[in-house]
Write an enzyme that holds these catalytic residues in place. Sequence first.
Site, PDB file in Angstrom:
ATOM      1  N   GLY A  84      35.606   7.349   4.441  1.00 16.95           N
ATOM      2  CA  GLY A  84      34.885   7.869   3.124  1.00 16.95           C
ATOM      3  C   GLY A  84      33.508   8.622   3.479  1.00 16.95           C
TER       4      GLY A  84
ATOM      5  N   GLY B 139      39.862   3.800   1.085  1.00 14.33           N
ATOM      6  CA  GLY B 139      39.788   3.284   2.603  1.00 14.33           C
ATOM      7  C   GLY B 139      38.425   2.872   3.144  1.00 14.33           C
ATOM      8  CB  SER B 140      37.307   2.509   6.561  1.00  8.47           C
ATOM      9  OG  SER B 140      37.418   3.714   7.075  1.00  8.47           O
TER      10      SER B 140
ATOM     11  CD  GLU C 120      36.801   3.415  -6.294  1.00  5.89           C
ATOM     12  OE1 GLU C 120      36.129   2.206  -5.979  1.00  5.89           O
ATOM     13  OE2 GLU C 120      36.608   3.589  -7.528  1.00  5.89           O
TER      14      GLU C 120
ATOM     15  CB  CYS D 246      38.909  -2.928  -1.279  1.00  3.57           C
ATOM     16  SG  CYS D 246      39.681  -2.569  -3.010  1.00  3.57           S
TER      17      CYS D 246
END
Length: 499
Positions: free
Chosen positions: A236, A231-232, A253, A287
């Site tokens: 994270g 995610g963002s 990630e 991403c």
Amino acid sequence: MKFEQILAASGFSDQDLTGGSLDVHTPIDGSKIAALQTHTADDVHDAIEASKAAFATWRKVPAPRRGELVRLLGEELRNEKENLGRLVTLECGKIVQEGLGEVQEMIDICDFAVGLSRQLYGLTIASERPGHAMRETWHPMGVCGVISAFNFPVAVWSWNTALALVCGNPVIWKPSEKTPLTALACKRIFERAVARFGDAPDNLLQVLIGERAVGETLVASRDVAIVSATGSTRMGNAVGIKVAERFGRSILELGGNNAMIVSDSADLEMAVRAIVFSAVGTAGQRCTSLRRLIAHEAIYDVLMPRLREAYANLPVGNPLDDGVLIGPLIDAQSGAAMGAALDQAKSAGGTVHGGELRLTEQYPDAVYANPAIVEMPGQSDIVKHETFAPILYVMKYKSLNEAIHLQNDVPQGLSSCIFTTDIREAEEFLSDVGSDCGIANVNIGPSGAEIGGAFGGEKETGGGRESGSDAWKAYMRRQTNTVNYSRELPLAQGIKFEI
């Protein structure tokens, strides 16, 4: 195909889709397609206890036998590829071909993990002491929590789960609240594989539906050995700190602000094709989407007209329709973020081509937009910020050193690439003084990756690795073993300690 047909093909009944508090909307037209029941904090704790019980049994199963379950999962995914791919399109808005491609990634990682189940190798290490042997062994970790994002609602789960299962770990999956239906469909598919397998423990896979509080409870539990979160960077950061506080293991990630360098020797025809797919695929919501184009000043004026022409002819529309290449943004919030980023780029001296809203009369509750190209005088703050939308910032460079500096001068470090026919430039880009990203490509775009290689990045991207290569080690604990088969007790480092 109608929305109701897609849902029915994935096994959902009207009863499954009604009566809950979590409203699920399709980004295709903004309509509500489900109201799901959600889990509570108590449900999360119950799931963790059930997963611990599954771990106690599953870790005793030989790894090749664990691989058999993943092989069966791959077979079930093959059978459901069309249905699941269309459900991905319905729920997250990517075009059907990309939805099918995402399911193919799931199939591929299952194939990879089956082979891996017979290759969980350790090392034999030379001992400095006579009559001693040293070796390195790997053992299952325990409960693996997977938190996934909306843009790849099923592939990221499979990257983690296929590896976690062959490594001996059960999985608890908390999908994005924007894409829970694909998770529930995957759980049904997994349960069919388990039924064929025959003797797997209950609760090897559990799915928790809910919003942020559900994920927070999962992350905070000391009984969850591994948390893999996609995610963002903001999300994270919160996950990483919380897991580190309890000495757990995290696989992060996070954000990507990926660049392509186009040198003066590049094959421009190939570069244009790579730029367009990398920048506008999944409506710029990967991403690994291309967000920054760094073009040599000698070819800039040749490249840009070709690029603008290609952009002008891109079909935007319903992702379920044939011929459409760009579907909707996930929601109104993403559309607002795109508009704000373009305004900020203009304020920083950028020249914007495209970016207009589309199909507002046909789909008033959805967000469709023309992809935008923004010619920038330099790498301003907005260029260094990842906006999850089809915006491509373009800048000029003179020397390769300058281009590499621009490439690296952002907080994120996921994917990168260079287009060049000069082998010296290519090798420098891949060297210690080149790209600082986890993925670095030559003459191929940054968007997408094969499952054979470890996927992930550096800096604010989080440092995690999923999928291929030796990413399996993140799901296991390493143990160093020393065996004394002599009748003496020599000490390491030649220490003398007589008693």
